[in-house]
Design a protein around this motif. Structure first.
Motif, mmCIF file in Angstrom:
data_model
loop_
_atom_site.group_PDB
_atom_site.id
_atom_site.type_symbol
_atom_site.label_atom_id
_atom_site.label_comp_id
_atom_site.label_asym_id
_atom_site.label_seq_id
_atom_site.Cartn_x
_atom_site.Cartn_y
_atom_site.Cartn_z
ATOM 1 N N TRP A 7 59.408 33.677 39.119
ATOM 2 C CA TRP A 7 58.527 34.817 39.365
ATOM 3 C C TRP A 7 57.300 34.663 38.481
ATOM 4 C CZ3 TRP A 7 59.582 39.308 42.366
ATOM 5 C CH2 TRP A 7 58.703 40.370 42.186
ATOM 6 N N GLN A 8 56.130 34.736 39.075
ATOM 7 C CA GLN A 8 54.882 34.715 38.322
ATOM 8 C C GLN A 8 54.030 35.903 38.740
ATOM 9 O OE1 GLN A 8 53.306 30.596 38.918
ATOM 10 N NE2 GLN A 8 53.036 30.679 36.706
ATOM 11 N N VAL A 9 53.137 36.301 37.845
ATOM 12 C CA VAL A 9 52.240 37.414 38.114
ATOM 13 C C VAL A 9 50.805 36.960 37.859
ATOM 14 C CG1 VAL A 9 51.562 39.743 37.432
ATOM 15 C CG2 VAL A 9 53.978 39.115 37.456
ATOM 16 N N ILE A 11 47.466 39.174 38.683
ATOM 17 C CA ILE A 11 46.836 40.347 39.286
ATOM 18 C C ILE A 11 45.324 40.244 39.118
ATOM 19 C CG2 ILE A 11 46.601 42.863 39.149
ATOM 20 C CD1 ILE A 11 49.567 42.856 38.200
ATOM 21 N N GLN A 39 53.455 37.475 42.312
ATOM 22 C CA GLN A 39 53.100 38.894 42.414
ATOM 23 C C GLN A 39 51.600 39.027 42.187
ATOM 24 O OE1 GLN A 39 55.226 41.481 39.676
ATOM 25 N NE2 GLN A 39 53.540 42.944 39.721
ATOM 26 N N ARG A 40 50.875 39.522 43.195
ATOM 27 C CA ARG A 40 49.422 39.668 43.104
ATOM 28 C C ARG A 40 48.973 41.119 42.931
ATOM 29 N NH1 ARG A 40 45.976 35.260 42.315
ATOM 30 N NH2 ARG A 40 46.753 33.482 43.454
ATOM 31 N N GLU A 41 49.894 42.065 43.107
ATOM 32 C CA GLU A 41 49.563 43.483 42.961
ATOM 33 C C GLU A 41 50.485 44.107 41.908
ATOM 34 O OE1 GLU A 41 47.076 45.099 44.448
ATOM 35 O OE2 GLU A 41 46.494 43.281 45.547
ATOM 36 N N PRO A 42 49.989 45.084 41.130
ATOM 37 C CA PRO A 42 50.847 45.714 40.118
ATOM 38 C C PRO A 42 51.990 46.499 40.765
ATOM 39 C CG PRO A 42 48.751 46.857 40.268
ATOM 40 C CD PRO A 42 48.648 45.659 41.145
ATOM 41 N N PRO A 64 48.935 44.321 32.124
ATOM 42 C CA PRO A 64 49.302 43.357 33.162
ATOM 43 C C PRO A 64 50.340 42.333 32.704
ATOM 44 C CG PRO A 64 46.915 43.558 33.008
ATOM 45 C CD PRO A 64 47.499 44.334 31.862
ATOM 46 N N GLU A 67 53.838 43.141 33.698
ATOM 47 C CA GLU A 67 54.166 43.209 35.126
ATOM 48 C C GLU A 67 55.229 42.193 35.525
ATOM 49 O OE1 GLU A 67 53.366 45.154 37.877
ATOM 50 O OE2 GLU A 67 52.585 46.546 36.401
ATOM 51 N N LYS A 68 55.315 41.078 34.797
ATOM 52 C CA LYS A 68 56.312 40.062 35.166
ATOM 53 C C LYS A 68 57.739 40.600 35.054
ATOM 54 C CE LYS A 68 55.601 38.019 30.754
ATOM 55 N NZ LYS A 68 54.598 37.124 30.262
ATOM 56 N N GLY A 71 60.094 41.151 38.031
ATOM 57 C CA GLY A 71 60.961 40.091 38.545
ATOM 58 C C GLY A 71 62.425 40.292 38.202
#
Length: 133
Positions: A7-9, A11, A39-42, A64, A67-68, A71
């Motif tokens: 899982w990567q973030v 944003i 993940q591109r959106e919060p 931000p 946010e990870k 996952g």
């Protein structure tokens, strides 16, 4: 067969180098048969009660970099979940990271502050950590 996820973030707009890092991790996951999610959106929008970060860093109203943690909601679907920072570069010859984790382990991490680093970078990490909250 174990179900594994990276899982990567990322944003908002990203630095060109980070976009290359994200692509390298996606390629790495595909090469090793690991599911990948970017993940591109919060989702969580965790806001600090108090922070020493600059006003510019707080303009979103949430952190931000946390946010990870979204996952972790996938732990019920996967046997193993890895949370990668957006600036991780996966080398083309990098081995499967999940193979180095003891299967009975509930948690494994790479802690930057415990890595062999030069003193100037250690000071930078310390200042970054203190400025977060």
């Amino acid at each position: 067969m174990r179900k594994r996820l990276i899982w990567q973030v990322a944003i908002g707009p990203q630095r060109p180098l980070w976009e290359k890092c994200l692509a390298s991790v996606a390629t790495y996951a595909e090469r090793h048969g690991i599911d990948y999610h970017l993940q591109r959106e919060p989702i969580l929008r965790i806001a600090p009660k108090q922070s020493h970060r600059s006003a510019a860093a707080l303009k979103l109203g949430y952190l931000p970099n946390l946010e990870k943690l979204a996952g972790l909601d996938r732990l019920g679907e996967y046997d193993q979940v890895a949370l990668f920072d957006a600036d991780v570069w996966a080398r083309p010859d990098a081995p499967d990271i999940f193979e180095d984790v003891v299967r009975q382990a509930d948690y494994a991490a790479c802690v930057e502050r415990e890595m062999p680093i030069i003193p100037a970078y250690a000071r930078k990490l310390d200042a970054y950590a203190r400025g977060q909250y």
